[in-house]
Design a protein around this motif. Structure first.
Motif, PDB file in Angstrom:
ATOM      1  N   ARG A 222     110.144 -54.197  23.161  1.00  0.00           N
ATOM      2  CA  ARG A 222     110.248 -54.415  24.603  1.00  0.00           C
ATOM      3  C   ARG A 222     110.394 -53.109  25.372  1.00  0.00           C
ATOM      4  O   ARG A 222     109.873 -52.955  26.464  1.00  0.00           O
TER       5      ARG A 222
ATOM      6  N   MET B 185     123.250 -72.373  21.461  1.00  0.00           N
ATOM      7  CA  MET B 185     124.551 -72.904  21.864  1.00  0.00           C
ATOM      8  C   MET B 185     125.060 -72.195  23.116  1.00  0.00           C
ATOM      9  O   MET B 185     125.543 -72.808  24.044  1.00  0.00           O
TER      10      MET B 185
ATOM     11  N   THR C 189     128.958 -78.538  13.607  1.00  0.00           N
ATOM     12  CA  THR C 189     128.112 -77.813  12.662  1.00  0.00           C
ATOM     13  C   THR C 189     128.525 -76.348  12.639  1.00  0.00           C
ATOM     14  O   THR C 189     128.716 -75.752  13.688  1.00  0.00           O
TER      15      THR C 189
ATOM     16  N   TYR D  20     120.552 -71.789  45.462  1.00  0.00           N
ATOM     17  CA  TYR D  20     120.800 -73.213  45.440  1.00  0.00           C
ATOM     18  C   TYR D  20     121.237 -73.753  46.790  1.00  0.00           C
ATOM     19  O   TYR D  20     121.272 -74.913  47.032  1.00  0.00           O
TER      20      TYR D  20
ATOM     21  N   THR E 284     127.211 -72.693  11.610  1.00  0.00           N
ATOM     22  CA  THR E 284     125.937 -72.074  11.279  1.00  0.00           C
ATOM     23  C   THR E 284     126.065 -70.569  11.245  1.00  0.00           C
ATOM     24  O   THR E 284     126.932 -69.983  11.889  1.00  0.00           O
TER      25      THR E 284
ATOM     26  N   THR F  93     126.231 -74.731  40.659  1.00  0.00           N
ATOM     27  CA  THR F  93     125.180 -73.856  41.135  1.00  0.00           C
ATOM     28  C   THR F  93     125.402 -73.452  42.587  1.00  0.00           C
ATOM     29  O   THR F  93     125.193 -72.305  42.947  1.00  0.00           O
TER      30      THR F  93
ATOM     31  N   PRO G  70     109.691 -49.437  24.604  1.00  0.00           N
ATOM     32  CA  PRO G  70     109.195 -48.401  23.681  1.00  0.00           C
ATOM     33  C   PRO G  70     109.779 -47.016  23.951  1.00  0.00           C
ATOM     34  O   PRO G  70     109.823 -46.178  23.036  1.00  0.00           O
TER      35      PRO G  70
ATOM     36  N   LEU H 116     130.072 -73.185  36.503  1.00  0.00           N
ATOM     37  CA  LEU H 116     128.812 -73.865  36.200  1.00  0.00           C
ATOM     38  C   LEU H 116     128.211 -74.533  37.428  1.00  0.00           C
ATOM     39  O   LEU H 116     127.091 -75.018  37.396  1.00  0.00           O
TER      40      LEU H 116
ATOM     41  N   ILE I  88     123.002 -70.006  17.334  1.00  0.00           N
ATOM     42  CA  ILE I  88     124.154 -69.516  18.097  1.00  0.00           C
ATOM     43  C   ILE I  88     123.722 -69.270  19.537  1.00  0.00           C
ATOM     44  O   ILE I  88     124.383 -69.657  20.500  1.00  0.00           O
TER      45      ILE I  88
ATOM     46  N   GLU J 211     117.919 -50.722  34.046  1.00  0.00           N
ATOM     47  CA  GLU J 211     117.501 -51.098  35.396  1.00  0.00           C
ATOM     48  C   GLU J 211     118.313 -50.411  36.493  1.00  0.00           C
ATOM     49  O   GLU J 211     117.902 -50.383  37.649  1.00  0.00           O
TER      50      GLU J 211
ATOM     51  N   TYR K 125     124.192 -60.502  20.376  1.00  0.00           N
ATOM     52  CA  TYR K 125     124.042 -61.377  21.536  1.00  0.00           C
ATOM     53  C   TYR K 125     124.162 -60.617  22.857  1.00  0.00           C
ATOM     54  O   TYR K 125     123.354 -60.774  23.768  1.00  0.00           O
TER      55      TYR K 125
ATOM     56  N   LEU L 218     130.206 -75.696  23.390  1.00  0.00           N
ATOM     57  CA  LEU L 218     129.568 -76.740  22.607  1.00  0.00           C
ATOM     58  C   LEU L 218     129.849 -76.602  21.118  1.00  0.00           C
ATOM     59  O   LEU L 218     130.176 -75.544  20.621  1.00  0.00           O
TER      60      LEU L 218
ATOM     61  N   LEU M  89     129.294 -75.812  18.045  1.00  0.00           N
ATOM     62  CA  LEU M  89     128.556 -75.026  17.058  1.00  0.00           C
ATOM     63  C   LEU M  89     129.084 -73.614  17.172  1.00  0.00           C
ATOM     64  O   LEU M  89     129.150 -73.070  18.263  1.00  0.00           O
ATOM     65  N   PHE M  90     129.467 -73.000  16.041  1.00  0.00           N
ATOM     66  CA  PHE M  90     129.970 -71.643  16.173  1.00  0.00           C
ATOM     67  C   PHE M  90     129.941 -70.878  14.865  1.00  0.00           C
ATOM     68  O   PHE M  90     129.829 -71.429  13.781  1.00  0.00           O
ATOM     69  N   GLN M  91     130.028 -69.610  14.988  1.00  0.00           N
ATOM     70  CA  GLN M  91     130.128 -68.690  13.857  1.00  0.00           C
ATOM     71  C   GLN M  91     130.940 -67.518  14.382  1.00  0.00           C
ATOM     72  O   GLN M  91     130.483 -66.793  15.265  1.00  0.00           O
ATOM     73  N   HIS M  92     132.137 -67.361  13.892  1.00  0.00           N
ATOM     74  CA  HIS M  92     132.989 -66.360  14.513  1.00  0.00           C
ATOM     75  C   HIS M  92     133.945 -65.739  13.523  1.00  0.00           C
ATOM     76  O   HIS M  92     134.368 -66.372  12.562  1.00  0.00           O
TER      77      HIS M  92
END
Lengths: 342, 342, 342, 342
Positions: C45, D268, D257, B272, D259, C245, C47, C243, D265, C22, C11, C154, C156-159
């Protein structure tokens, strides 16, 4: 399932290889590069893909339905023509060819053989640019009055073409797609700051009979990267900043008003913007993924691509004329798009 | 204590009135405007300042040592010449005059009478621009290669001159001050989107024998205000963003490197910016305050101003040639600065 | 070449798999997940990598030298202990365990068996955080006075853990690494806005005997993502914006000055920052790549990792105390790091 | 026309003097300061305004209808009480008083004499904050869930109160005005980094029975100025950034939300924001100008101000409790607003 051979494993080729692999409608069957060292990391990552240093071998392979060309511009015409003659559909990196005549020959060959000929104008397949065209098409923006784009890169380069062919081609592809008009004249200026290298900074202006003026500022030697396009309409104005993470497209309420009221003038002078602003959430899908699906669809159905050879030719025509104008410090060069208008 | 008469109480005049009042070296003695309604708020705020609608009365007043002219451009020559002939020192709003010939006559008149003739190139007196010139002069930046400036305003205007004379004049004043070189050719393009109004969008490019290329992008009809100048040198690059509150001037380590190493190319493509960045704290003093002190000093000592009539003439020359080139869509127009180089 | 088995393909797991593949020093030999649907895309991805739904099988495999655990926190202890008992080196996702006692048992087991036990405090391996620690260690920053971090995500979550265990753990890992001090008390507050879900917003404050105060603001329900850390020293201050750059780390000259001079006070009130600013170019290498090389080095040489089990335990200790304080709306909870200080 | 006497010509007083002069409904009749050197520049600028070092003289003046108090907090009660007893309406700088008891006495005195008692919660009169309250009141935002504000200043100060009383008072005034709820408990932490000076960094959290949590981060020793408030609702979220020139208020579509879908996820985790964003053009009028007109209206009509003594008292109550909690490192302190709720 369309089997694709990718030729050229430099900077962009690996993105094509990956996307043709990940798509449900296509598969990367074969890859080709003159340099075995460029093939090696690809075969390590994708052991199922066949690799070759012989383009002839790729074209001779009957399993290969389509060829994607990601090599230097000067090789585009020969590689694409050979592929078409071998009966392969073709996706070709931008700029399509070095000359308008070459582009025309490829278009004719593809039409004669009823093969898909598509140019990889990647930006056309981004959520942002598609959203912008929808805004312009809807009439919300009013009449477009100007298009003003900046695309500057960091101070390091190695290139066989000048900065217009390398960077402005992106802006022209956006312009061509969004505006649906063709320019009548182009004036370009530029400079070359490194002995023996092509122009590294350039400014081009396109004039349209509708009164639209389009300007593109490209530069390889900037300290920071900028990718920003301003589109001014009579009712709304759009800023597309491709480096913005969360607000790539901003739409401003800002009709043009002429006033004699000094209080309003003063407000303008101290203000920072006009009207409300709206930044829609943009589809963040990878452009090449969308494009690969579209290419597969064109091949399967015979549909004409949104960035077909004719679109590719229009860009080559603008680039050629701009380079010509640049040699004479801005003297305008006329353009004609008879038979190839969008 | 220098007694100043200010003529023109529109947008800029009140700033002059206030600054001449607040300086220890000057005093606003008298103000003049053809429109009494513009005088009224000034006399209410500054009851001690005399107001008149007669410019002749101001010039006849022996208490008035100097006249500051903040009226429309087309009136500059007559008002300034009359002031000089009345023996007054003159500070004149930019652009100095409508023609180069007029500028030359004013310079001659001022020299003959040993009066100070100064043009209000305000940006030259900002902490940011002075810092940038010091950086360039020190050699830290290396050889300047390009100057790229954007100055776009919000979508509302009322003007008797085109956008080049209204906005680009600021960038040209910075360019002239920082670069200490004179261009040999100019190419300009522009468009007029409102019937009966002058060009509201324009792009001008100046060519220098040293290889420098300078580009100015001006626009009255933008959705957001932008004021940003990029200066590219062989050793460092500078970004001057006048709307930045805390980092107006950024200096980047970014010598130009040509490489064949694909890994480096790739780094460039995903990076950047190049090199470290340094943002010095900039003196935030009001430019006009610095300028008024400088004007008072020139009047008192007879010293030549950094933005004297000759600097004003150079800008008028560039503006005139740019407007001429714009009429022919970018055809380059030659420039000559014999006897008026910095 | 160290052969690694990765357990957990949700994730984060795929990033571990890719990086162990790598690296020149490691290889992903085997992957494990209870859910075959998570294994499928990985085997497609890669094998060459063996996949299993049986963790026991992975541990029984004599080819596997080390296990990387990227499963939910509540499973960390059992999986890590089993791996250690099977004689495998362990890299464990953060937070290390659910309780301090569990962390202690793992540390003891690893020491007894002379196995590497490392926690994946990824941020510690970023160019930015390493640069910041070097700055603090060099003394340039003076004495650190405060650490103030914001990490909001943001909506939205599942935890299965609260926002402190999910997000603040990152800030605490940076804090622990940069500061090299241990806090004596923690006060935390938070709220739960979704019935049946853990706290989604929390603020924690750590107190140090040195006078340092550290504050972390974490939130799952923000409209924009923010990751910004402010470090205030007596001589310089640092802003780390992950965040950004091009300017991730900014260093400000800004010693603390106490003044009675009203003019200076006024300058402060209207200013936007103090002193010069410097933004070094930060090494952009992927943190996990650096970390994997470091893990391989620890395994090979027996060296102690910078983010070993003891560092992991310190974080679990802070997280546990913060959660406890949060239940009583900020009532401070004492901390002790006897024997586990950095 | 209401004649106003302004007491205190330090940092803020001159703004009051100017605004009472420029309003059509008021006039600055008299100014007062113990220090004649502070009066001098004011009388130079406004020769028609009478100046005195005797507050008694100002109160004795029958021409003076109202008194505006812009002196240190510790003097507020005595000066305001004396003014009310002299039959003057009162506008008092924030924080209103040092204690809740003092605030209550002033409210009673003003009510007994049917005089206007207003506190200068300036932010309440900005276009941005009024717009935010309108948004919350309209129901568009849904139920407010959290309020998170940061207000940090540059590293230089001279103060007789701590950073909570100096800076957090602004955020609390916004919170009180926008939310129309009263908190039940407060937890605060802070630190003092300069011997002999009050706390220069503090964090306070307010708990509401509705489930709202409000957090304020204030700091005098930051390298850059920040003024940003985040308001999270169940349907929309608002960011108010007071230093933004063109987008002070941004409104995000971002319902909460929950989810279980891993693909969502993942979206997000890599996204930068949720939903569309809308940034209305905000009225840029100077807040103090709006406030002065409102004060004049209250005095003329007897209407109750939006920032009356009761609002002032609520803030003093929160500030007092926060300071108390801060002394015990965050131990929560209960609050009661019986009879003074909005």
């Amino acid at each position: 399932m369309i089997n694709v051979g990718v030729v050229g494993c430099g900077y962009w080729g690996p993105n094509l290889i990956r996307n043709f692999l990940e798509s449900d409608a296509t598969r990367t069957t074969m890859i080709c590069d003159l340099d075995p060292e460029r093939l090696a990391p690809m075969t390590r990552r994708y052991p199922a893909v066949r690799a070759t240093t012989s383009y002839a071998e790729m074209l001779a392979d009957t399993e290969v339905d389509a060829v994607a060309i990601a090599t230097p511009v000067r090789t585009h015409f020969d590689l694409a023509m050979a592929a078409l003659k071998a009966g392969k559909h073709v996706l070709i990196e931008k700029p399509m060819t070095e000359t308008v005549a070459q582009a025309r020959l490829l278009i004719e060959e593809a039409e004669r053989r009823r093969l898909t000929l598509m140019v990889d104008h990647t930006f056309v397949y981004t959520g942002a640019v598609r959203r912008i065209r929808a805004l312009v098409d809807s009439g919300d923006v009013g009449d477009v009055r100007y298009f003003d784009s900046i695309r500057v890169n960091l101070g390091l380069f190695q290139h066989d073409v000048d900065v217009i062919w390398d960077l402005a081609v992106h802006d022209l592809s956006i312009l061509d797609y969004v505006l649906r008009q063709t320019p009548v004249e182009v004036s370009a200026v530029g400079a070359n700051h490194i002995p023996g290298m092509p122009e590294n900074i350039a400014y081009l202006t396109l004039f349209y009979d509708s009164g639209v003026i389009a300007h593109v500022n490209v530069n390889w030697l900037a300290p920071v990267k900028v990718r920003r396009t301003l589109i001014g309409g009579t009712r709304k104005m759009i800023i597309f900043d491709d480096l913005e993470t969360s607000e790539k497209v901003k739409i401003y309420d800002s009709g043009i008003t002429v006033t004699q009221d000094p209080e309003q003038i003063y407000q303008m002078l101290i203000g920072y913007r006009t009207g409300d602003m709206y930044a829609p959430k943009i589809d963040g899908k990878e452009a090449l993924r969308v494009e690969v699906a579209h290419f597969a669809d064109c091949v399967a159905t015979g549909r004409r691509s949104e960035t077909d050879g004719v679109a590719g030719l229009r860009l080559v025509s603008m680039l050629t004329a701009a380079t010509e104008s640049m040699k004479s410090r801005g003297r305008p060069v006329a353009l004609s798009f008879e038979g190839v208008a969008p």
